[in-house]
Design a protein around this motif. Structure first.
Motif, short mmCIF file in Angstrom:
data_model
loop_
_atom_site.label_atom_id
_atom_site.label_comp_id
_atom_site.label_asym_id
_atom_site.label_seq_id
_atom_site.Cartn_x
_atom_site.Cartn_y
_atom_site.Cartn_z
N ARG A 158 0.85 -1.19 0.00
CA ARG A 158 0.00 0.00 0.00
C ARG A 158 0.88 1.23 0.00
N GLY A 159 0.32 2.32 -0.49
CA GLY A 159 1.06 3.58 -0.51
C GLY A 159 0.91 4.29 -1.84
N ALA A 160 1.73 5.31 -2.03
CA ALA A 160 1.63 6.16 -3.21
C ALA A 160 2.05 5.41 -4.47
N ALA A 161 1.25 5.54 -5.53
CA ALA A 161 1.58 4.89 -6.80
C ALA A 161 2.82 5.48 -7.44
N ASP A 162 3.14 6.72 -7.08
CA ASP A 162 4.33 7.37 -7.61
C ASP A 162 5.41 7.52 -6.53
N ALA A 163 5.39 6.59 -5.57
CA ALA A 163 6.32 6.67 -4.43
C ALA A 163 7.77 6.66 -4.89
N ARG A 164 8.58 7.51 -4.26
CA ARG A 164 10.02 7.50 -4.51
C ARG A 164 10.71 6.45 -3.66
N ILE A 165 10.06 6.05 -2.57
CA ILE A 165 10.67 5.13 -1.60
C ILE A 165 9.78 3.90 -1.46
N VAL A 166 10.36 2.72 -1.59
CA VAL A 166 9.63 1.48 -1.34
C VAL A 166 10.30 0.74 -0.19
N PHE A 167 9.55 0.48 0.86
CA PHE A 167 10.00 -0.36 1.96
C PHE A 167 9.54 -1.79 1.71
N VAL A 168 10.44 -2.74 1.90
CA VAL A 168 10.09 -4.15 1.76
C VAL A 168 10.40 -4.87 3.06
N GLY A 169 9.36 -5.39 3.70
CA GLY A 169 9.53 -6.15 4.93
C GLY A 169 9.46 -7.64 4.68
N GLU A 170 9.21 -8.38 5.74
CA GLU A 170 9.23 -9.84 5.66
C GLU A 170 7.90 -10.41 5.18
N PRO A 184 10.79 3.08 -8.16
CA PRO A 184 11.17 4.00 -7.08
C PRO A 184 12.60 4.49 -7.22
N ASP A 185 12.91 5.55 -6.50
CA ASP A 185 14.29 6.05 -6.42
C ASP A 185 15.08 5.32 -5.34
N MET A 186 14.39 4.78 -4.34
CA MET A 186 15.06 4.13 -3.22
C MET A 186 14.27 2.90 -2.77
N ILE A 187 14.96 1.79 -2.63
CA ILE A 187 14.37 0.58 -2.08
C ILE A 187 15.01 0.33 -0.73
N ILE A 188 14.21 0.30 0.32
CA ILE A 188 14.73 0.09 1.67
C ILE A 188 14.27 -1.29 2.14
N VAL A 189 15.25 -2.14 2.38
CA VAL A 189 15.02 -3.55 2.71
C VAL A 189 15.05 -3.69 4.23
N LEU A 190 13.97 -4.23 4.79
CA LEU A 190 13.81 -4.32 6.24
C LEU A 190 13.99 -5.76 6.71
N GLY A 191 15.15 -6.06 7.27
CA GLY A 191 15.35 -7.36 7.90
C GLY A 191 15.86 -8.45 6.97
N ALA A 192 16.16 -9.59 7.59
CA ALA A 192 16.87 -10.67 6.91
C ALA A 192 16.05 -11.34 5.81
N THR A 193 14.75 -11.55 6.04
CA THR A 193 13.96 -12.24 5.03
C THR A 193 13.85 -11.42 3.75
N ALA A 194 13.57 -10.13 3.89
CA ALA A 194 13.51 -9.27 2.71
C ALA A 194 14.87 -9.19 2.03
N ALA A 195 15.94 -9.17 2.82
CA ALA A 195 17.28 -9.14 2.24
C ALA A 195 17.57 -10.40 1.43
#
Length: 220
Positions: free
Chosen positions: A47-59, A138-149
């Motif tokens: 969920r979030g902005a369709a034109d988001a510059r930042i994407v967070f990826v969790g587990e 996105p301009d930035m992908i932020i990976v949260l934790g070991a599973t997403a990594a």
């Protein structure tokens, strides 16, 4: 007993010509790419902005997320929102998702206890991430934790060793051929749930915020 059958994977459920995230989300609601769909309440898509510059990826979604059908709405999600604000990132510029879209758990009495997704679940669910990134760019992908990594950066990547470091994307990706060439950057940090479990929560939270500040500086 855990299932021993090989997941068929999500690819056949991903609409090949999707032009909007809403199309992907609607299709994901019917995903049976691995056995996790059988016990989960529902698919929990991003969920979030369709034109988001930042994407967070969790587990994966947790118990609260599984019930509400939205990612990061439990305690870890609230902590992440605080960290985003404290790091100076624009929350309206964020899209948040998980490497695995169904809640994996085991029952203990009436409680559903989180179980980390296995490599087969990560692989089976990967087509959804690839499709999300293809639309978001996105301009930035932020990976949260070991599973997403493991899902995005490969099984040998260690968050504790390489957290807070900017990496070129898709060069840093586990399967760079899946992603269009862009000027995106990636950064890995701990999952906010790790902050909640930490003995020194203040220090762990500061570490998370400091990592996110690296991303904020790169985007400014």
């Amino acid at each position: 007993m855990p299932s021993t059958e090989a997941p068929i994977g999500a690819q056949q459920f991903v609409p090949p010509d999707a032009h909007e995230l809403a199309e992907l989300k609607a299709a994901a609601a019917h995903c049976e790419g691995c056995e996790l769909y059988r016990d989960a309440t529902q698919t929990v898509f991003g969920r979030g902005a369709a034109d988001a510059r930042i994407v967070f990826v969790g587990e994966q979604p947790g118990d609260v997320e599984d019930q509400q059908g939205l990612p990061f709405v439990g305690p870890a999600g609230r902590l992440l929102r605080d960290a985003v604000d404290d790091a100076g990132l624009d929350a309206s510029d964020v899209y948040i998702t998980n490497a695995v879209k169904h809640f994996r758990f085991e029952l203990r009495g009436k409680r559903r206890i989180h179980q980390s997704p296995g490599p087969a679940h990560i692989t089976a669910c990967r087509p959804w991430l690839v499709s999300e990134f293809a639309l978001l760019k996105p301009d930035m992908i932020i990976v949260l934790g070991a599973t997403a990594a493991k899902a995005l950066l490969g099984p040998s990547f260690r968050v504790t060793r390489s957290r807070g470091q900017l990496m070129p994307w898709p060069a840093a990706a586990h399967h760079p051929e899946d992603f269009p060439v862009t000027e995106t950057q990636a950064l890995a940090t701990i999952h906010p749930s790790a902050v909640l479990r930490a003995d020194d929560r203040d220090a762990a939270y500061k570490g998370l915020v400091d990592d996110l500040k690296v991303a904020a500086a790169a985007l400014s």
